[in-house]
Scaffold this motif. Structure first.
Motif, PDB file in Angstrom:
ATOM      1  N   LEU B  23      27.548 -51.452 -73.722  1.00 17.84           N
ATOM      2  CA  LEU B  23      26.780 -50.694 -72.734  1.00 17.84           C
ATOM      3  C   LEU B  23      25.381 -51.301 -72.629  1.00 17.84           C
ATOM      4  N   THR B  24      24.763 -51.120 -71.472  1.00 18.53           N
ATOM      5  CA  THR B  24      23.370 -51.565 -71.302  1.00 18.53           C
ATOM      6  C   THR B  24      22.427 -50.471 -71.819  1.00 18.53           C
ATOM      7  N   ASP B  25      21.192 -50.851 -72.052  1.00 17.58           N
ATOM      8  CA  ASP B  25      20.178 -49.868 -72.474  1.00 17.58           C
ATOM      9  C   ASP B  25      20.046 -48.750 -71.436  1.00 17.58           C
ATOM     10  N   GLU B  26      20.148 -49.090 -70.170  1.00 20.90           N
ATOM     11  CA  GLU B  26      20.032 -48.075 -69.112  1.00 20.90           C
ATOM     12  C   GLU B  26      21.187 -47.080 -69.187  1.00 20.90           C
ATOM     13  N   GLN B  27      22.377 -47.587 -69.427  1.00 14.23           N
ATOM     14  CA  GLN B  27      23.529 -46.688 -69.572  1.00 14.23           C
ATOM     15  C   GLN B  27      23.352 -45.758 -70.762  1.00 14.23           C
ATOM     16  N   ILE B  28      22.918 -46.310 -71.881  1.00 20.36           N
ATOM     17  CA  ILE B  28      22.725 -45.495 -73.099  1.00 20.36           C
ATOM     18  C   ILE B  28      21.691 -44.405 -72.840  1.00 20.36           C
ATOM     19  N   LYS B  29      20.605 -44.806 -72.199  1.00 20.99           N
ATOM     20  CA  LYS B  29      19.528 -43.841 -71.927  1.00 20.99           C
ATOM     21  C   LYS B  29      20.019 -42.735 -70.997  1.00 20.99           C
ATOM     22  N   LEU B  30      20.770 -43.098 -69.976  1.00 29.80           N
ATOM     23  CA  LEU B  30      21.260 -42.089 -69.033  1.00 29.80           C
ATOM     24  C   LEU B  30      22.265 -41.146 -69.717  1.00 29.80           C
ATOM     25  N   LEU B  31      23.123 -41.703 -70.565  1.00 29.25           N
ATOM     26  CA  LEU B  31      24.100 -40.861 -71.265  1.00 29.25           C
ATOM     27  C   LEU B  31      23.392 -39.843 -72.166  1.00 29.25           C
ATOM     28  N   VAL B  32      22.376 -40.300 -72.878  1.00 32.72           N
ATOM     29  CA  VAL B  32      21.648 -39.383 -73.773  1.00 32.72           C
ATOM     30  C   VAL B  32      20.887 -38.345 -72.953  1.00 32.72           C
ATOM     31  N   THR B  33      20.331 -38.760 -71.846  1.00 33.64           N
ATOM     32  CA  THR B  33      19.587 -37.818 -70.989  1.00 33.64           C
ATOM     33  C   THR B  33      20.527 -36.750 -70.427  1.00 33.64           C
ATOM     34  N   CYS B  34      21.717 -37.161 -70.046  1.00 35.25           N
ATOM     35  CA  CYS B  34      22.714 -36.172 -69.589  1.00 35.25           C
ATOM     36  C   CYS B  34      23.095 -35.229 -70.728  1.00 35.25           C
ATOM     37  N   ALA B  35      23.241 -35.762 -71.926  1.00 36.04           N
ATOM     38  CA  ALA B  35      23.572 -34.920 -73.081  1.00 36.04           C
ATOM     39  C   ALA B  35      22.476 -33.881 -73.295  1.00 36.04           C
ATOM     40  N   GLN B  36      21.237 -34.305 -73.182  1.00 32.90           N
ATOM     41  CA  GLN B  36      20.108 -33.391 -73.414  1.00 32.90           C
ATOM     42  C   GLN B  36      20.013 -32.289 -72.365  1.00 32.90           C
ATOM     43  N   ALA B  37      20.590 -32.523 -71.189  1.00 33.17           N
ATOM     44  CA  ALA B  37      20.479 -31.544 -70.099  1.00 33.17           C
ATOM     45  C   ALA B  37      21.398 -30.334 -70.303  1.00 33.17           C
ATOM     46  N   ALA B  38      22.276 -30.409 -71.287  1.00 31.53           N
ATOM     47  CA  ALA B  38      23.217 -29.293 -71.516  1.00 31.53           C
ATOM     48  C   ALA B  38      22.479 -28.045 -71.996  1.00 31.53           C
ATOM     49  N   SER B  39      23.165 -26.922 -71.900  1.00 31.00           N
ATOM     50  CA  SER B  39      22.646 -25.677 -72.451  1.00 31.00           C
ATOM     51  C   SER B  39      22.397 -25.832 -73.944  1.00 31.00           C
ATOM     52  N   THR B  40      21.441 -25.081 -74.450  1.00 29.85           N
ATOM     53  CA  THR B  40      21.126 -25.104 -75.875  1.00 29.85           C
ATOM     54  C   THR B  40      20.735 -23.696 -76.308  1.00 29.85           C
ATOM     55  N   SER B  41      21.237 -23.282 -77.460  1.00 28.71           N
ATOM     56  CA  SER B  41      21.048 -21.902 -77.907  1.00 28.71           C
ATOM     57  C   SER B  41      19.570 -21.582 -78.115  1.00 28.71           C
ATOM     58  N   SER B  42      19.090 -20.547 -77.419  1.00 26.86           N
ATOM     59  CA  SER B  42      17.693 -20.108 -77.525  1.00 26.86           C
ATOM     60  C   SER B  42      16.701 -21.257 -77.369  1.00 26.86           C
ATOM     61  N   PHE B  43      17.094 -22.272 -76.587  1.00 27.45           N
ATOM     62  CA  PHE B  43      16.210 -23.409 -76.281  1.00 27.45           C
ATOM     63  C   PHE B  43      15.791 -24.161 -77.554  1.00 27.45           C
ATOM     64  N   THR B  44      16.585 -24.067 -78.620  1.00 28.59           N
ATOM     65  CA  THR B  44      16.166 -24.720 -79.867  1.00 28.59           C
ATOM     66  C   THR B  44      16.515 -26.210 -79.918  1.00 28.59           C
ATOM     67  N   GLN B  45      17.450 -26.657 -79.055  1.00 28.37           N
ATOM     68  CA  GLN B  45      17.818 -28.075 -79.012  1.00 28.37           C
ATOM     69  C   GLN B  45      18.141 -28.595 -80.419  1.00 28.37           C
ATOM     70  N   SER B  46      19.022 -27.876 -81.095  1.00 30.63           N
ATOM     71  CA  SER B  46      19.277 -28.130 -82.520  1.00 30.63           C
ATOM     72  C   SER B  46      20.310 -29.231 -82.754  1.00 30.63           C
ATOM     73  N   PHE B  47      20.061 -30.382 -82.177  1.00 31.00           N
ATOM     74  CA  PHE B  47      20.968 -31.511 -82.406  1.00 31.00           C
ATOM     75  C   PHE B  47      20.180 -32.815 -82.297  1.00 31.00           C
ATOM     76  N   SER B  48      20.742 -33.851 -82.870  1.00 32.75           N
ATOM     77  CA  SER B  48      20.231 -35.205 -82.678  1.00 32.75           C
ATOM     78  C   SER B  48      21.392 -36.122 -82.369  1.00 32.75           C
ATOM     79  N   ILE B  49      21.087 -37.235 -81.761  1.00 34.03           N
ATOM     80  CA  ILE B  49      22.107 -38.234 -81.442  1.00 34.03           C
ATOM     81  C   ILE B  49      21.689 -39.546 -82.093  1.00 34.03           C
ATOM     82  N   ILE B  50      22.594 -40.133 -82.852  1.00 31.71           N
ATOM     83  CA  ILE B  50      22.301 -41.422 -83.468  1.00 31.71           C
ATOM     84  C   ILE B  50      23.125 -42.496 -82.767  1.00 31.71           C
ATOM     85  N   GLY B  51      22.449 -43.487 -82.250  1.00 34.77           N
ATOM     86  CA  GLY B  51      23.115 -44.631 -81.648  1.00 34.77           C
ATOM     87  C   GLY B  51      23.324 -45.683 -82.721  1.00 34.77           C
TER      88      GLY B  51
END
Lengths: 246, 246
Positions: B23-51
């Motif tokens: 994947l290109t850096d742009e693809q990786i960045k877009l995929l992570v940005t889409c992941a971050q746009a999901a709902s999150t419990s009480s806005f805590t964003q309690s996850f990380s993504i390791i590439g």
């Protein structure tokens, strides 16, 4: 790389006020079918979806969760982490079903329910509907389970209110990319500069949304959320349901 | 009601063989940005993504999971349920962080990670990429956590291999709608007729996929999956990480 699906994903906002217009049976069926199409751990499909239509049950779930939009929406779903179906199949095949009480089975069922739910959320949003996850149906998890007649080896993970949006909220800003994305290994220190900038963004979002009434940063909100443990009945409830015992 | 997003959701199949094209850096960045746009419990964003890009780490994760496509893909992500960031913020605000060891915080972080991951999966598929979830990075969860240098209050939930598909698998049939969808209350008895019909479908799918070598029904597979408890190190590992203790 952008396409209409990416745009749907990036445009997500939770909807907490719906028009008084119920979903059609066709819409409900399509949403559930999309949910079922998601990945599932080892093909076990360890989840169920309950469509709550009975006004009395909706009303009581609304009281448990403290959210009016649990009652007032186009449709209300509850996502259930479900090892009961597997238990039933095991019994029919004279298999030893004792493995279903492991933490692995609990987490896998929760994951399956969440994948399915997120598929439904995206399907709904692509159709012009809005959604809101309702974790607070767990505020009285035993009562919620009783209302939905959930058997052992299951638990209600969250609800989802779906319907035609009757509000147009701003998009809630997300953490900076570098605060969430790590390369190769977990980076323990989130840069304060990044968090400060994000705090400003969130304070601005709340201020705009509330007409200046609310002025809270994200890290303040996180810190305040730590003040008291929530849903302490969850662990004993899960154990009673025979889930996550070992 | 159908649209390109619905079609993407309904056309999902896991991909286990990828072209040798990163994947290109742009693809990786877009995929992570889409992941971050999901709902999150009480806005805590309690996850990380390791590439995971380091070939040595990928190789060892591939050995842990027993899957070659953990190493051979366009990119490999690990989704982490993350209360460590909240812990860090609590410390900075002199808040009592002891609530982070509750089962509620554990399940919420798992849910947040799963919502984000499913968003990424759909984003990837909408871009013509394929994905496969890798739960088996938990086969040696301590070693996986060590490799990724995960701190306490975190755990690796699953990996996701992403890349350009080098296979065109058939779509795996899902349970009948009525076996998964319940109205108002949980219906304990799944009709045997429905399950028998589904068993035939799945046996036919495996037979086609394997050229007649494999002829297993779904309920057989479920029953066989009960033969031994898996990943028994998960619960003690979570407790060591200070997660789900009460």
């Amino acid at each position: 790389m952008y396409n209409s699906t990416i745009n749907t994903l990036l445009n997500h906002r939770s909807i907490r006020k719906f028009k008084d217009q119920p979903l059609t049976d066709e819409q409900i069926k399509l949403l559930v079918t999309c949910a079922q199409a998601a990945s599932t751990s080892s093909f076990t499909q360890s989840f169920s979806i309950i469509g709550v239509e009975d006004p009395e049950i909706k009303k009581e779930l609304s009281q448990i969760s403290g959210q009016s939009y649990v009652e007032e929406n186009g449709y209300f779903f509850v996502f259930v982490a479900d090892q009961y179906r597997n238990h039933q199949i095991g019994d029919q095949h004279d298999a030893d079903t004792s493995v279903l009480d492991t933490t692995q089975r609990l987490t896998v069922a929760l994951g399956d329910a969440a994948f399915a739910a997120q598929n439904m959320a995206i399907a709904a949003e692509s159709m012009g509907l809005g959604i809101c996850y309702i974790g607070s149906i767990q505020n009285n998890i035993q009562r919620t389970a009783d209302l939905l007649q959930l058997p052992k080896y299951t638990f209600p993970v969250f609800g989802m209110a779906v319907g035609y949006p009757d509000q147009t909220p701003e998009k809630k800003p997300r953490l900076p990319f570098n605060a969430v994305f790590h390369k190769n290994v977990y980076r323990k220190t989130t840069s304060n500069d990044e968090l400060n900038g994000y705090d400003d963004q969130v304070a601005n979002y709340y201020s705009t949304r509330s007409g200046g009434q609310r002025n809270e940063t994200w890290t303040q909100q996180i810190a305040e959320g730590l003040s008291a443990p929530a849903r302490m009945a969850l662990k004993p409830f899960l154990e009673k349901q025979q889930l996550g015992k070992r």
